[in-house]
Design an enzyme around this catalytic site. Structure first.
Site, short mmCIF file in Angstrom:
data_model
loop_
_atom_site.label_atom_id
_atom_site.label_comp_id
_atom_site.label_asym_id
_atom_site.label_seq_id
_atom_site.Cartn_x
_atom_site.Cartn_y
_atom_site.Cartn_z
N ASP A 54 -42.68 -8.92 64.23
CA ASP A 54 -43.12 -9.28 65.59
C ASP A 54 -43.12 -10.79 65.83
O ASP A 54 -43.37 -11.57 64.90
CB ASP A 54 -44.53 -8.71 65.84
CG ASP A 54 -44.89 -8.74 67.31
OD1 ASP A 54 -43.98 -8.61 68.15
OD2 ASP A 54 -46.08 -8.89 67.62
N GLY B 6 -39.81 -13.01 70.57
CA GLY B 6 -39.78 -13.49 71.96
C GLY B 6 -40.51 -14.82 72.09
O GLY B 6 -39.99 -15.78 72.68
N HIS C 188 -34.53 -12.82 69.02
CA HIS C 188 -34.12 -11.61 68.29
C HIS C 188 -33.00 -11.93 67.30
O HIS C 188 -32.96 -11.41 66.20
CB HIS C 188 -33.68 -10.51 69.25
CG HIS C 188 -34.81 -10.03 70.14
ND1 HIS C 188 -36.06 -9.75 69.65
CD2 HIS C 188 -34.88 -9.80 71.49
CE1 HIS C 188 -36.85 -9.36 70.63
NE2 HIS C 188 -36.16 -9.39 71.77
N LEU D 145 -33.00 -1.13 46.11
CA LEU D 145 -34.01 -1.11 47.17
C LEU D 145 -33.65 -0.08 48.24
O LEU D 145 -32.51 -0.02 48.70
CB LEU D 145 -34.06 -2.51 47.82
CG LEU D 145 -34.96 -2.64 49.06
CD1 LEU D 145 -36.43 -2.71 48.68
CD2 LEU D 145 -34.58 -3.88 49.88
C1 IPE Z 1 -40.42 -8.20 67.91
O1 IPE Z 1 -40.55 -9.35 68.64
C2 IPE Z 1 -39.09 -7.53 68.10
C3 IPE Z 1 -39.19 -6.23 68.81
C4 IPE Z 1 -40.27 -5.68 69.28
C5 IPE Z 1 -37.94 -5.52 68.98
P1 IPE Z 1 -41.02 -9.32 70.14
O2 IPE Z 1 -39.86 -9.18 71.04
O3 IPE Z 1 -42.08 -8.29 70.34
O4 IPE Z 1 -41.63 -10.77 70.30
P2 IPE Z 1 -42.98 -11.16 71.02
O5 IPE Z 1 -44.07 -10.38 70.38
O6 IPE Z 1 -42.82 -10.83 72.47
O7 IPE Z 1 -43.11 -12.63 70.77
C1 IPE Z 2 -44.02 -3.73 67.56
O1 IPE Z 2 -43.97 -4.91 68.28
C2 IPE Z 2 -42.66 -3.09 67.52
C3 IPE Z 2 -41.64 -3.78 66.75
C4 IPE Z 2 -41.81 -4.87 66.04
C5 IPE Z 2 -40.34 -3.16 66.76
P1 IPE Z 2 -44.29 -4.95 69.84
O2 IPE Z 2 -44.16 -6.35 70.27
O3 IPE Z 2 -43.48 -3.94 70.56
O4 IPE Z 2 -45.81 -4.47 69.85
P2 IPE Z 2 -46.95 -4.74 70.92
O5 IPE Z 2 -46.36 -4.48 72.28
O6 IPE Z 2 -47.36 -6.16 70.76
O7 IPE Z 2 -48.05 -3.80 70.55
MG MG Z 3 -44.12 -8.33 70.15
#
Ligand code: IPE
Ligand code: IPE
Ligand code: MG
Length: 262
Positions: free
Chosen positions: A38, A41, A55, A149
């Protein structure tokens, strides 16, 4: 070509040196590490870039983490790549993520194959679009016989959906007389999950600064240890992996029992 070789070599040295420095006990490694990748973004937004840029950077962190877990001798690494809730995101972000999965598999599969990594997928793969589905199948088949793995990639995955799907399949099998209801126990139930007979995770890592599980492996994490950190996924490195493992090795896991050591 040389640059790539050099990077792999460097990652090798770092993870081994760092685990020695942190006194990692190689006989007590977590056997199954699960990671909620996570923060991509926010990582991009902090640089004034679109989320999709984050990403792409996240894929680099994944490549490094797979290599590090493989070098350390971790048995299973499960990574959360796309949740069933992530469909709520803008269409262009969703299609970038799907394309990145395709690109990642096309680019990395031969290197992972050489490392002996066995790539598996968990989630509702059937409902995905044909191009990503066929790449997933190709990656799975290419590495199916490898003994290193196990890399489980969670795509279109949701923990509640997984439990519900398993329950429906069990109901069908009971109705058709394939299993007797009184034979249904936790072990048999777990066989119906996407993870099948894979070991349960003993360590769940969530970078990105949030302290929640976001519908990940709800059944399987009953007794997992959790490790959260503020670093955003694209910045996650061998240093953080070693820190998480070192912390894991200091935990006192009782599984509801009492501590034998005291
Ligand atoms: C995790 O990063 C990737 C996916 C959920 C596919 P995010 O896209 O959720 O990044 P943030 O949390 O908005 O920074
Ligand atoms: C969890 O991240 C899903 C992935 C990393 C693929 P999200 O960014 O979607 O989760 P929330 O929205 O913060 O709970
Ligand atoms: Mg996220």
């Amino acid at each position: 070509m040389f640059g790539k070789w050099f990077n792999w070599h460097r990652a090798d040295r770092q993870i081994n040196e760092q685990s020695q420095e942190q006194n990692i006990d190689m006989d007590r490694l977590p056997q199954h590490i699960a990671i909620i990748m996570d923060g991509n973004g926010r990582w991009a937004q902090n640089r004034g870039m679109p989320r999709t840029f984050g990403h792409r950077a996240g894929v680099d962190a994944l490549r490094e983490t797979v290599k590090n877990c493989s070098d350390l001798g971790v048995k299973v690494l499960t990574v959360y790549a796309f949740s069933t809730e992530n469909w709520k995101r803008p269409t262009d972000e969703v299609s970038t993520l799907m394309n990145l999965i395709i690109e990642y598999l096309q680019r990395e599969i031969e290197e992972m194959h050489k490392q002996g990594v066995q790539v598996r997928f968990i989630g509702d793969i059937e409902s995905l679009a044909a191009p990503v589905k066929s790449e997933i199948e190709r990656a799975r088949a290419r590495t199916a016989k490898n003994c290193g793995l196990i890399l489980n990639i969670a795509v279109n995955y949701g923990g509640r959906g997984e439990i519900l799907t398993a329950s429906k399949r069990i109901c069908e099998d009971v109705t058709q007389g394939k299993i007797a209801l009184n034979k249904l126990d936790e072990n048999l139930f777990a066989q119906y999950l996407y993870t099948g007979d894979v070991l349960e995770p003993d360590l769940v890592i969530r970078p990105g600064g949030d302290y929640r599980i976001s519908n990940f492996l709800l059944w399987q994490i009953a007794y997992a240890e959790f490790w959260f950190c503020d670093v955003l996924w694209p910045d996650f490195s061998s240093k953080h992996l070693v820190e998480a493992i070192s912390d894991f090795q200091r935990r006192n896991r009782r599984f509801g029992g009492v501590n034998n050591k005291t």
